[in-house]
Design a protein around this motif. Structure first.
Motif, short mmCIF file in Angstrom:
data_model
loop_
_atom_site.label_atom_id
_atom_site.label_comp_id
_atom_site.label_asym_id
_atom_site.label_seq_id
_atom_site.Cartn_x
_atom_site.Cartn_y
_atom_site.Cartn_z
N LYS A 38 0.82 -1.21 0.00
CA LYS A 38 0.00 0.00 0.00
C LYS A 38 0.85 1.26 0.00
N LYS A 39 1.98 1.20 0.71
CA LYS A 39 2.81 2.39 0.84
C LYS A 39 4.26 1.98 1.05
N TYR A 40 5.15 2.69 0.39
CA TYR A 40 6.58 2.50 0.61
C TYR A 40 7.04 3.55 1.62
N HIS A 41 8.09 3.24 2.36
CA HIS A 41 8.56 4.12 3.43
C HIS A 41 10.01 4.50 3.22
N ASP A 42 10.43 5.57 3.90
CA ASP A 42 11.85 5.91 3.91
C ASP A 42 12.41 5.58 5.30
N GLN A 43 13.73 5.65 5.41
CA GLN A 43 14.38 5.23 6.64
C GLN A 43 13.93 6.06 7.84
N LYS A 44 13.82 7.35 7.67
CA LYS A 44 13.43 8.23 8.78
C LYS A 44 12.03 7.86 9.30
N GLU A 45 11.14 7.62 8.37
CA GLU A 45 9.77 7.24 8.73
C GLU A 45 9.75 5.92 9.51
N LEU A 46 10.52 4.95 9.03
CA LEU A 46 10.56 3.64 9.69
C LEU A 46 11.19 3.73 11.08
N GLN A 47 12.20 4.55 11.23
CA GLN A 47 12.86 4.67 12.53
C GLN A 47 11.96 5.32 13.57
N SER A 122 14.79 -9.22 17.25
CA SER A 122 15.79 -8.63 16.37
C SER A 122 16.09 -7.18 16.77
N ASP A 123 17.22 -6.71 16.29
CA ASP A 123 17.60 -5.33 16.49
C ASP A 123 16.72 -4.45 15.60
N THR A 124 16.22 -3.36 16.11
CA THR A 124 15.31 -2.48 15.36
C THR A 124 15.97 -1.95 14.09
N ASP A 125 17.26 -1.60 14.16
CA ASP A 125 17.96 -1.10 12.97
C ASP A 125 18.03 -2.16 11.88
N ASN A 126 18.22 -3.42 12.28
CA ASN A 126 18.24 -4.51 11.29
C ASN A 126 16.86 -4.71 10.67
N LEU A 127 15.84 -4.54 11.47
CA LEU A 127 14.47 -4.68 10.98
C LEU A 127 14.16 -3.57 9.98
#
Length: 147
Positions: A38-47, A122-127
């Motif tokens: 439905k939507k793609y995300h960027d790194q800032k949004e995911l973090q 898992s580590d959040t950064d790896n996720l």
């Protein structure tokens, strides 16, 4: 009077059943129509998301990839049928497509259960990195047809 009402009710019920029955021979989509992001995300949004939200995105992307990757030689987007590709829509081909869909569903059930159990550790950064990788892979698949 009651006889006429019952007769017309039965006729209406039968007509509704005939009209709403699906054609077993109708071409089915090779890639599941639920294989969409439905939507793609960027790194800032995911973090900025919580791990539970990230887990759901991760699982959604795994499902889409599993429902798409085995078929990229045929199609890369949902909705393409055997008939669209010139594949005969005969009983054998419909059966093998149905068996493949059933196997994929079974595989995904086990995989999702595993992911829900293990990925929270898992580590959040790896996720976040994995989600971005999967999303880039999916974007590449949509560009695959342009080659």
């Amino acid at each position: 009077m009651k006889g006429k009402i019952i007769f017309f009710s039965v006729c209406l019920l039968l007509a509704t059943g005939i009209v709403s029955a699906q054609d077993k021979n109708a071409p089915k989509s090779i890639i599941s129509t639920s294989a969409l992001i439905k939507k793609y995300h960027d790194q800032k949004e995911l973090q900025g998301m919580k791990k539970g939200e990230l887990l759901e995105l991760y699982i959604e992307r795994i499902k889409v990839l599993v429902k798409t990757l085995p078929y990229i030689a045929l199609a890369t987007k949902p909705g393409v049928t055997m008939a669209d590709l010139g594949i005969p829509n005969d009983a054998d081909n419909r059966k093998i497509l149905a068996e493949q869909a059933e196997s994929t569903t079974s595989f995904l059930d086990v995989t999702v259960a595993f992911q829900r159990r293990m990925v929270p550790y898992s580590d959040t950064d790896n996720l976040v990195a994995a989600i971005l990788f999967y999303e880039n892979t999916l974007k590449s698949l949509h560009e695959f047809n342009d080659m």
